[in-house]
Write a protein that holds these residues in place. Structure first.
Motif, short mmCIF file in Angstrom:
data_model
loop_
_atom_site.label_atom_id
_atom_site.label_comp_id
_atom_site.label_asym_id
_atom_site.label_seq_id
_atom_site.Cartn_x
_atom_site.Cartn_y
_atom_site.Cartn_z
N ALA A 190 -2.02 3.92 -14.38
CA ALA A 190 -3.41 4.14 -14.80
C ALA A 190 -4.12 4.93 -13.70
O ALA A 190 -3.56 5.88 -13.17
N SER A 191 -5.32 4.52 -13.32
CA SER A 191 -6.08 5.30 -12.34
C SER A 191 -5.50 5.26 -10.92
O SER A 191 -5.96 6.02 -10.06
N LEU A 192 -4.54 4.40 -10.68
CA LEU A 192 -3.88 4.42 -9.37
C LEU A 192 -3.15 5.75 -9.15
O LEU A 192 -2.89 6.14 -8.02
N LYS B 276 -4.37 8.52 -9.36
CA LYS B 276 -5.28 9.42 -8.65
C LYS B 276 -5.00 9.43 -7.15
O LYS B 276 -5.32 10.40 -6.45
N GLY C 97 -13.37 7.80 -8.98
CA GLY C 97 -12.19 7.84 -9.83
C GLY C 97 -12.34 8.84 -10.95
O GLY C 97 -11.84 8.62 -12.07
N ASN D 22 -12.03 11.62 -13.60
CA ASN D 22 -10.92 12.31 -14.26
C ASN D 22 -11.11 13.83 -14.28
O ASN D 22 -10.14 14.57 -14.14
N GLY E 120 -3.88 9.61 -14.62
CA GLY E 120 -3.45 8.28 -15.00
C GLY E 120 -3.85 7.91 -16.42
O GLY E 120 -3.56 6.78 -16.86
N THR F 223 -8.60 1.27 -8.09
CA THR F 223 -8.33 0.28 -9.12
C THR F 223 -7.83 0.98 -10.37
O THR F 223 -8.02 2.19 -10.55
N GLY F 224 -7.17 0.21 -11.26
CA GLY F 224 -6.66 0.78 -12.49
C GLY F 224 -6.65 -0.23 -13.61
O GLY F 224 -6.72 -1.45 -13.37
N TYR G 71 -4.93 -5.26 -15.36
CA TYR G 71 -5.68 -4.62 -14.28
C TYR G 71 -4.86 -4.57 -13.01
O TYR G 71 -4.06 -5.47 -12.73
N SER G 72 -5.08 -3.51 -12.23
CA SER G 72 -4.33 -3.32 -10.99
C SER G 72 -5.26 -2.87 -9.88
O SER G 72 -6.39 -2.43 -10.13
#
Length: 398
Positions: free
Chosen positions: A60-62, A64, A126, A128, A168, A229-230, A237-238
């Protein structure tokens, strides 16, 4: 000459360690709600927590963080500068900008944006659109940039990571692991000390829109100064976090957490445990001889091996386990051997779990021996090859 990987147990250390206790699968002394978890102490690389650390999940956003690594690398090589400008394409605007209803810095369509502002957009918000603008500007297209992300990941040792885009956003192919994310976090902190502080900036304003940093741990006074975070549908969630307190730096990745609120609470709990439940213990002093490696055909049949720095690990204050250390190298070394040559590693384990690896180097030169010495050593090598073949290439506990 045939060389084999040999592991020699050099000592059994009467110290305590909690790395095994940190694994919720094997010991209930410390359990985390995360499905995947990995945490190390940065200065020694000691593993403090490991749970399904090699199990893949969507970054996911991790992802990035990998995008920023490529940008930081290009900046450090002077391939681009913070003042380089890239255009905002319609694809970047629609996919990651205001129309996307995702995390965005609100870059205006067909405008030009400086690299530094794009970096802030990613590190703080974060964003995009920031990711896609950089990907297109640096590589010509997002797919080409994503391929570069995967190649770069492999060079960093992130063997299980694949990136299908710069953001992500769901693509069906991107994957990573908790261990790989900690590897990336360590690279960002170590290699780019002048750029790393962007992660800790509390807010950023662009296009007259003010936004706060999306990292929920920054404002709680713990000492957290990054990273991301992601969230992935169906996977939870991460978070990847870096914290420094009282001279101690921890790097952590958690994945598969049920909610945003639980992610924040669990990340705080794991980090506090890592900061308070362990103490540093030096095992070998600077330049202390750790063991010997066999040398064939030389004036000496062995050479002392040392580490280039003192060897320390973090061990728990409670719940004792014994540490073991092994020298691992390609056997046999063949003369001549030069001092300072890297020949293998020292692997420090607790309860069958690897805590850290330290490169080992030869302490002195070993010159080529006489013809008779080389002949005798050749016979000895043959005999030892037959006698000790059971030592070769044995799998190390992970």
């Amino acid at each position: 000459m045939l060389k084999r990987l040999v592991r020699l147990c050099v000592c059994l250390l009467p110290f305590a360690t909690g790395a095994v206790a940190a694994n919720a699968d094997t010991n209930a002394a410390f359990a985390t709600k995360a499905e995947q978890a990995y945490m190390i102490e940065a200065s020694t690389g000691t593993v403090l927590l490991a749970k399904n650390e090699n199990q893949t999940f969507s970054p996911a956003s991790l992802a990035k963080l990998m995008t920023l690594d490529l940008v930081f690398d290009a900046l450090s090589r002077n391939q681009i500068t913070l003042d380089t400008e890239y255009p905002v394409s319609e694809y970047a605007w629609r996919t990651g900008g205001a129309p996307s209803r995702t995390a965005t810095m609100f870059a205006a369509l067909k405008s030009n944006v400086r690299v530094e502002d794009l970096v802030k957009g990613i590190a703080i918000q974060g964003a995009n659109d920031s990711c896609i603008i950089l990907a297109e500007g640096m590589s010509g297209s997002e797919p080409a940039f994503a391929a570069a992300m995967t190649r770069r990941a492999k060079t960093l040792g992130m063997e299980r990571s694949v990136f299908g885009n710069s953001t992500g956003l769901p693509d069906g192919k991107s994957k990573t692991t908790a261990l790989d994310m900690v590897t990336l976090a360590a690279e960002l902190r170590k290699s780019y000390p002048n750029l790393y502080p962007y992660f800790a900036q509390p807010d950023f304003e662009w296009n007259k829109i003010f936004q706060r940093n999306r990292n929920p741990l920054l404002g709680v006074g713990m000492g957290v100064d990054g990273l991301a975070t992601g969230f992935a549908e169906g996977e939870g969630y991460s978070i990847v976090a870096s914290i420094e307190r009282d001279g101690r730096r921890l790097l952590m990745a958690l994945g598969g957490i049920a909610s945003d609120k639980e992610r924040t609470e669990e990340a705080k709990r794991v980090l506090e445990w890592g900061l308070t439940a362990f103490e540093s213990r030096q095992i070998f002093a600077d330049a202390e001889v750790i063991g010997q490696a066999s040398v064939y055909g030389g004036t000496s049949r062995s050479v002392d091996v040392v580490a280039k720095t003192p060897v320390s690990v973090y061990i728990p204050i409670n719940n004792p386990e014994r540490l073991s250390a092994r020298i691992v190298y390609r056997w046999p070394l063949t003369a001549p051997v030069e001092a300072g040559h890297e020949i293998g590693t020292l692997r420090i384990s607790a309860g069958g779990r690897l805590l850290r690896e330290v490169p080992l180097y030869t302490k002195e030169n070993v010159a080529v021996g006489s013809l008779s010495r080389r002949a005798v050593d050749a016979l000895m090598e043959l005999g030892e090859t037959l006698l000790f073949s059971w030592l070769w290439d044995k799998p190390e506990p992970t």
